[in-house]
Motif scaffolding. Structure first.
Motif, mmCIF file in Angstrom:
data_model
loop_
_atom_site.group_PDB
_atom_site.id
_atom_site.type_symbol
_atom_site.label_atom_id
_atom_site.label_comp_id
_atom_site.label_asym_id
_atom_site.label_seq_id
_atom_site.Cartn_x
_atom_site.Cartn_y
_atom_site.Cartn_z
ATOM 1 N N THR A 1 22.284 0.266 -11.056
ATOM 2 C CA THR A 1 21.374 -0.484 -11.922
ATOM 3 C C THR A 1 20.677 -1.623 -11.194
ATOM 4 O O THR A 1 19.626 -2.074 -11.634
ATOM 5 N N GLY A 2 21.271 -2.121 -10.115
ATOM 6 C CA GLY A 2 20.682 -3.244 -9.392
ATOM 7 C C GLY A 2 20.864 -4.570 -10.100
ATOM 8 O O GLY A 2 20.202 -5.548 -9.769
ATOM 9 N N SER A 3 21.775 -4.623 -11.072
ATOM 10 C CA SER A 3 21.966 -5.841 -11.845
ATOM 11 C C SER A 3 23.445 -6.013 -12.184
ATOM 12 O O SER A 3 24.153 -5.037 -12.436
ATOM 13 N N TYR A 4 23.862 -7.265 -12.228
ATOM 14 C CA TYR A 4 25.230 -7.563 -12.642
ATOM 15 C C TYR A 4 25.360 -7.579 -14.156
ATOM 16 O O TYR A 4 26.465 -7.572 -14.693
ATOM 17 N N LYS A 5 24.252 -7.598 -14.863
ATOM 18 C CA LYS A 5 24.298 -7.670 -16.325
ATOM 19 C C LYS A 5 24.978 -6.458 -16.927
ATOM 20 O O LYS A 5 25.742 -6.584 -17.883
ATOM 21 N N LYS A 6 24.734 -5.292 -16.374
ATOM 22 C CA LYS A 6 25.395 -4.078 -16.877
ATOM 23 C C LYS A 6 26.902 -4.126 -16.631
ATOM 24 O O LYS A 6 27.686 -3.675 -17.454
ATOM 25 N N CYS A 7 27.297 -4.695 -15.500
ATOM 26 C CA CYS A 7 28.733 -4.834 -15.195
ATOM 27 C C CYS A 7 29.409 -5.746 -16.209
ATOM 28 O O CYS A 7 30.501 -5.440 -16.697
ATOM 29 N N ILE A 8 28.755 -6.853 -16.522
ATOM 30 C CA ILE A 8 29.306 -7.784 -17.514
ATOM 31 C C ILE A 8 29.389 -7.098 -18.869
ATOM 32 O O ILE A 8 30.363 -7.265 -19.610
ATOM 33 N N PHE A 9 28.376 -6.308 -19.198
ATOM 34 C CA PHE A 9 28.388 -5.575 -20.455
ATOM 35 C C PHE A 9 29.566 -4.597 -20.515
ATOM 36 O O PHE A 9 30.254 -4.502 -21.530
ATOM 37 N N VAL A 10 29.834 -3.883 -19.421
ATOM 38 C CA VAL A 10 30.961 -2.935 -19.375
ATOM 39 C C VAL A 10 32.289 -3.679 -19.522
ATOM 40 O O VAL A 10 33.168 -3.263 -20.292
ATOM 41 N N ILE A 11 32.455 -4.786 -18.812
ATOM 42 C CA ILE A 11 33.696 -5.557 -18.907
ATOM 43 C C ILE A 11 33.893 -6.096 -20.320
ATOM 44 O O ILE A 11 35.000 -6.041 -20.868
ATOM 45 N N ASN A 12 32.818 -6.602 -20.929
ATOM 46 C CA ASN A 12 32.919 -7.093 -22.306
ATOM 47 C C ASN A 12 33.226 -5.969 -23.284
ATOM 48 O O ASN A 12 33.963 -6.172 -24.251
ATOM 49 N N THR A 13 32.696 -4.782 -23.036
ATOM 50 C CA THR A 13 32.977 -3.646 -23.907
ATOM 51 C C THR A 13 34.451 -3.266 -23.836
ATOM 52 O O THR A 13 35.096 -3.048 -24.869
ATOM 53 N N VAL A 14 35.003 -3.204 -22.638
ATOM 54 C CA VAL A 14 36.428 -2.868 -22.491
ATOM 55 C C VAL A 14 37.302 -3.944 -23.146
ATOM 56 O O VAL A 14 38.273 -3.628 -23.843
ATOM 57 N N THR A 15 36.952 -5.202 -22.961
ATOM 58 C CA THR A 15 37.709 -6.289 -23.587
ATOM 59 C C THR A 15 37.597 -6.221 -25.107
ATOM 60 O O THR A 15 38.578 -6.440 -25.818
ATOM 61 N N SER A 16 36.419 -5.882 -25.612
ATOM 62 C CA SER A 16 36.226 -5.756 -27.061
ATOM 63 C C SER A 16 37.040 -4.604 -27.627
ATOM 64 O O SER A 16 37.599 -4.718 -28.725
ATOM 65 N N ILE A 17 37.111 -3.496 -26.905
ATOM 66 C CA ILE A 17 37.928 -2.360 -27.356
ATOM 67 C C ILE A 17 39.395 -2.772 -27.420
ATOM 68 O O ILE A 17 40.101 -2.453 -28.383
ATOM 69 N N THR A 18 39.854 -3.489 -26.410
ATOM 70 C CA THR A 18 41.235 -3.977 -26.400
ATOM 71 C C THR A 18 41.495 -4.875 -27.598
ATOM 72 O O THR A 18 42.503 -4.724 -28.306
ATOM 73 N N LEU A 19 40.594 -5.802 -27.842
ATOM 74 C CA LEU A 19 40.736 -6.729 -28.955
ATOM 75 C C LEU A 19 40.718 -5.988 -30.285
ATOM 76 O O LEU A 19 41.532 -6.275 -31.171
ATOM 77 N N THR A 20 39.837 -5.012 -30.427
ATOM 78 C CA THR A 20 39.740 -4.234 -31.664
ATOM 79 C C THR A 20 41.017 -3.440 -31.922
ATOM 80 O O THR A 20 41.525 -3.414 -33.057
ATOM 81 N N MET A 21 41.553 -2.804 -30.878
ATOM 82 C CA MET A 21 42.790 -2.038 -31.054
ATOM 83 C C MET A 21 43.953 -2.946 -31.430
ATOM 84 O O MET A 21 44.785 -2.583 -32.267
ATOM 85 N N TRP A 22 44.006 -4.115 -30.829
ATOM 86 C CA TRP A 22 45.110 -5.024 -31.125
ATOM 87 C C TRP A 22 45.003 -5.576 -32.539
ATOM 88 O O TRP A 22 46.004 -5.703 -33.247
#
Length: 127
Positions: free
Chosen positions: A85-106
């Motif tokens: 992608t040439g951007s760190y924004k997508k990486c931050i989005f992926v990390i936030n998505t994984v963290t959100s999934i963890t939070l939602t499951m918990w």
């Protein structure tokens, strides 16, 4: 408290996406460090809360092994996303998505356990 720390991490990472000013970025970085500190402190309380004391050493070893494996796999994956992608924004989005999934499951687990406990209390009240 651990859930709040995860929520703070999501918010602080998201605020990094909006930063354009140096001082705003510095504040976001400080906030991110604070949230990571909370997460690290409270994580050491999560595992003992779910595991009996006689299995705590095995659970911590399993956690360390899985954590290392996910970092070993996740790091190159995030690097690949950054390269494509040439951007760190997508990486931050992926990390936030994984963290959100963890939070939602918990949160779903807490709701389920609370519902189950209420149901058991009602059944015991009938007896």
């Amino acid at each position: 408290m651990y859930m709040w720390a995860l929520l703070l991490l999501i918010l602080s990472r998201f605020s990094l996406l909006l930063s354009t000013d140096y001082y705003y970025l510095l504040g976001c970085a400080a906030f991110l460090g604070l949230a990571k500190g909370f997460r690290t402190v409270y994580w050491s309380l999560v595992i003992p809360n779910y595991v009996p004391i006689e299995r705590l050493a095995a659970a911590l070893g399993l956690y360390s092994t899985l954590n290392g494996t996910f970092i070993w796999i996740g790091g190159p994956f995030l690097g690949f996303i950054r390269d494509v992608t040439g951007s760190y924004k997508k990486c931050i989005f992926v990390i936030n998505t994984v963290t959100s999934i963890t939070l939602t499951m918990w949160i779903a687990e807490f709701i389920y356990l609370r519902y189950k406990k209420r149901k058991e209390d009602v059944i015991e009240g009938v007896k």
